[in-house]
Design a protein around this motif. Structure first.
Motif, short mmCIF file in Angstrom:
data_model
loop_
_atom_site.label_atom_id
_atom_site.label_comp_id
_atom_site.label_asym_id
_atom_site.label_seq_id
_atom_site.Cartn_x
_atom_site.Cartn_y
_atom_site.Cartn_z
N PHE A 85 -6.83 -1.24 4.54
CA PHE A 85 -7.50 -0.88 3.28
C PHE A 85 -7.46 -2.12 2.39
O PHE A 85 -6.46 -2.40 1.74
N VAL A 86 -8.56 -2.87 2.38
CA VAL A 86 -8.60 -4.14 1.66
C VAL A 86 -9.17 -3.88 0.27
O VAL A 86 -10.33 -3.50 0.11
N THR A 87 -8.32 -4.09 -0.73
CA THR A 87 -8.69 -3.82 -2.11
C THR A 87 -9.22 -5.09 -2.79
O THR A 87 -9.01 -6.21 -2.30
N THR A 88 -9.88 -4.92 -3.90
CA THR A 88 -10.37 -6.04 -4.70
C THR A 88 -9.18 -6.97 -5.00
O THR A 88 -8.19 -6.52 -5.58
N PRO A 89 -9.25 -8.24 -4.60
CA PRO A 89 -8.10 -9.14 -4.78
C PRO A 89 -7.58 -9.23 -6.21
O PRO A 89 -6.37 -9.27 -6.43
N SER A 90 -8.47 -9.25 -7.20
CA SER A 90 -8.03 -9.41 -8.58
C SER A 90 -7.24 -8.21 -9.11
O SER A 90 -6.55 -8.33 -10.12
N ALA A 91 -7.30 -7.07 -8.42
CA ALA A 91 -6.51 -5.89 -8.84
C ALA A 91 -5.04 -6.06 -8.44
O ALA A 91 -4.17 -5.37 -8.97
N GLU A 92 -4.77 -6.97 -7.53
CA GLU A 92 -3.41 -7.27 -7.06
C GLU A 92 -2.67 -6.00 -6.63
O GLU A 92 -1.57 -5.72 -7.09
N CYS A 93 -3.27 -5.27 -5.70
CA CYS A 93 -2.65 -4.05 -5.16
C CYS A 93 -1.76 -4.41 -3.98
O CYS A 93 -2.19 -5.10 -3.05
N LYS A 94 -0.53 -3.95 -4.03
CA LYS A 94 0.46 -4.22 -2.98
C LYS A 94 0.92 -2.89 -2.39
O LYS A 94 1.14 -1.92 -3.12
N VAL A 95 1.09 -2.87 -1.08
CA VAL A 95 1.55 -1.66 -0.39
C VAL A 95 2.96 -1.32 -0.88
O VAL A 95 3.84 -2.16 -0.89
N SER A 96 3.15 -0.07 -1.29
CA SER A 96 4.47 0.38 -1.73
C SER A 96 5.05 1.46 -0.82
O SER A 96 6.22 1.78 -0.92
N GLY A 97 4.22 2.00 0.08
CA GLY A 97 4.75 3.00 1.00
C GLY A 97 3.72 3.44 2.03
O GLY A 97 2.53 3.47 1.74
N VAL A 98 4.22 3.76 3.23
CA VAL A 98 3.39 4.30 4.30
C VAL A 98 4.21 5.37 5.00
O VAL A 98 5.38 5.16 5.31
N GLN A 99 3.60 6.53 5.21
CA GLN A 99 4.25 7.60 5.97
C GLN A 99 3.27 8.11 7.01
O GLN A 99 2.12 8.45 6.68
N LEU A 100 3.72 8.17 8.26
CA LEU A 100 2.89 8.62 9.37
C LEU A 100 3.52 9.85 10.01
O LEU A 100 4.71 9.84 10.32
N GLU A 145 -7.56 -1.61 -13.43
CA GLU A 145 -8.89 -1.63 -14.03
C GLU A 145 -9.82 -2.63 -13.33
O GLU A 145 -11.04 -2.55 -13.48
N ARG A 146 -9.26 -3.54 -12.57
CA ARG A 146 -10.06 -4.52 -11.82
C ARG A 146 -10.42 -4.04 -10.41
O ARG A 146 -11.17 -4.72 -9.70
N LEU A 147 -9.90 -2.90 -10.01
CA LEU A 147 -10.17 -2.39 -8.67
C LEU A 147 -11.61 -1.89 -8.61
O LEU A 147 -11.96 -0.89 -9.24
N GLN A 148 -12.44 -2.60 -7.89
CA GLN A 148 -13.86 -2.27 -7.79
C GLN A 148 -14.21 -1.56 -6.48
O GLN A 148 -15.10 -0.73 -6.45
N ARG A 149 -13.50 -1.93 -5.40
CA ARG A 149 -13.84 -1.36 -4.10
C ARG A 149 -12.67 -1.47 -3.14
O ARG A 149 -11.75 -2.25 -3.34
N ILE A 150 -12.77 -0.66 -2.10
CA ILE A 150 -11.82 -0.70 -0.99
C ILE A 150 -12.66 -0.83 0.28
O ILE A 150 -13.51 0.01 0.55
N ASP A 151 -12.41 -1.90 1.02
CA ASP A 151 -13.06 -2.07 2.31
C ASP A 151 -12.16 -1.41 3.35
O ASP A 151 -11.00 -1.79 3.51
N VAL A 152 -12.69 -0.40 4.03
CA VAL A 152 -11.93 0.38 5.00
C VAL A 152 -12.16 -0.21 6.39
O VAL A 152 -13.27 -0.18 6.90
N LYS A 153 -11.08 -0.74 6.98
CA LYS A 153 -11.17 -1.44 8.28
C LYS A 153 -10.76 -0.54 9.45
O LYS A 153 -10.50 -1.04 10.54
N LEU A 154 -10.73 0.76 9.25
CA LEU A 154 -10.35 1.68 10.31
C LEU A 154 -11.31 1.62 11.50
O LEU A 154 -10.90 1.75 12.65
N PHE A 155 -12.59 1.42 11.23
CA PHE A 155 -13.58 1.36 12.31
C PHE A 155 -13.35 0.15 13.22
O PHE A 155 -13.56 0.22 14.42
#
Length: 189
Positions: A85-100, A145-155
Motif C-alpha cells: 500500500f504505497v501512500t503519497t510520500p509527502s504524507a509520511e505514512c509509516k506502518v505501525s501494525g500488521v495482523q494476519l 492532510e497531504r495523503l492524496q492516494r494509495i497505490d494498491v500493489k496487491l495485483f
C-alpha cells in the motif's frame, strides 16, 4: 468532541457495520477481495478480506513444506505493507501494525503469536471448505492532510486477484471504488 471527529467516528462505525453485514451475507468469490480504508486523524487503517486462494493459490491447511513456504512468503509480502500500500510520500505514512488471520493457516506461519490451546485449532477451514485471509494494516501519517492516494500493489504481488472492492471513509469523503490490475489506485481527497 468536535463535529469532524464525530463525523469520522460515525463514518468509521458505519463502514465497519456495512463491512460486517456484507461479509456475513456475501458469497466467497475467488479472484475478488474487499478492502476497507479509513483515515482518522493521523491513523490510516486498512482491512483486507480475501479468499486465501487469491493470495497463495489454495484454501486448505498448509501441511506440506511447499504450502508452508507459500504461506510464509505471502505473510512476508503482506507484512511489508508499505510496499503493498504505497501512500503519497509527502504524507509520511509509516506502518505501525500488521495482523494476519486465517482459519486455514497456522498463526506462526503468518508471523503471529501461537494460538492458545483453548481457541480453534489452525488448519480447520471455514464450515464450507472456503478459507479467507483477514489482514489489518495500520499506518501513522505525520501529515494526513497531504495523503492524496494509495497505490494498491496487491495485483502485482498476488496474481489471484481480478478485482478488489474498496470502501473508503475519510474526514473529507466516503465512497466506494472497484480496483482492477489496470486501475489500482485509491484517491483519498
Amino acid at each position: 468532541m468536535n463535529s469532524r471527529k464525530i463525523t469520522v467516528a460515525l463514518g468509521s462505525a458505519l463502514l465497519l457495520s456495512v463491512a460486517t453485514l456484507a461479509t456475513a451475507h456475501e458469497a466467497h468469490v475467488h479472484g475478488v477481495g474487499k478492502l476497507d480504508v479509513a483515515l482518522d486523524g493521523k491513523t490510516l487503517s486498512l482491512h483486507l478480506d480475501s479468499p486465501l486462494v487469491n493470495l497463495i493459490g489454495f484454501e486448505h491447511a498448509a501441511r506440506s513444506a511447499k504450502d508452508k513456504q507459500a504461506a510464509q512468503d505471502m505473510a512476508r509480502t503482506l507484512r511489508n505493507a508499505a510496499t503493498v500500500f504505497v501512500t503519497t510520500p509527502s504524507a509520511e505514512c509509516k506502518v505501525s501494525g500488521v495482523q494476519l488471520v486465517s482459519a486455514a493457516i497456522e498463526p506462526v506461519l503468518l508471523g503471529e503469536a501461537a494460538v492458545s490451546k483453548t481457541s480453534k485449532p489452525a488448519g480447520h477451514e471455514d464450515h464450507d471448505g472456503h478459507a479467507d485471509m483477514d489482514a489489518d494494516f495500520s499506518f501513522q501519517c505525520a501529515y494526513p492532510e497531504r495523503l492524496q492516494r494509495i497505490d494498491v500493489k496487491l495485483f502485482e504481488a498476488f496474481k489471484g486477484f481480478n478485482s478488489i472492492d474498496v470502501q473508503l471513509v475519510t474526514p473529507k469523503r466516503q465512497g466506494a471504488v472497484k480496483l482492477t490490475p489496470t486501475a489500482a489506485s485509491i484517491t483519498i481527497q
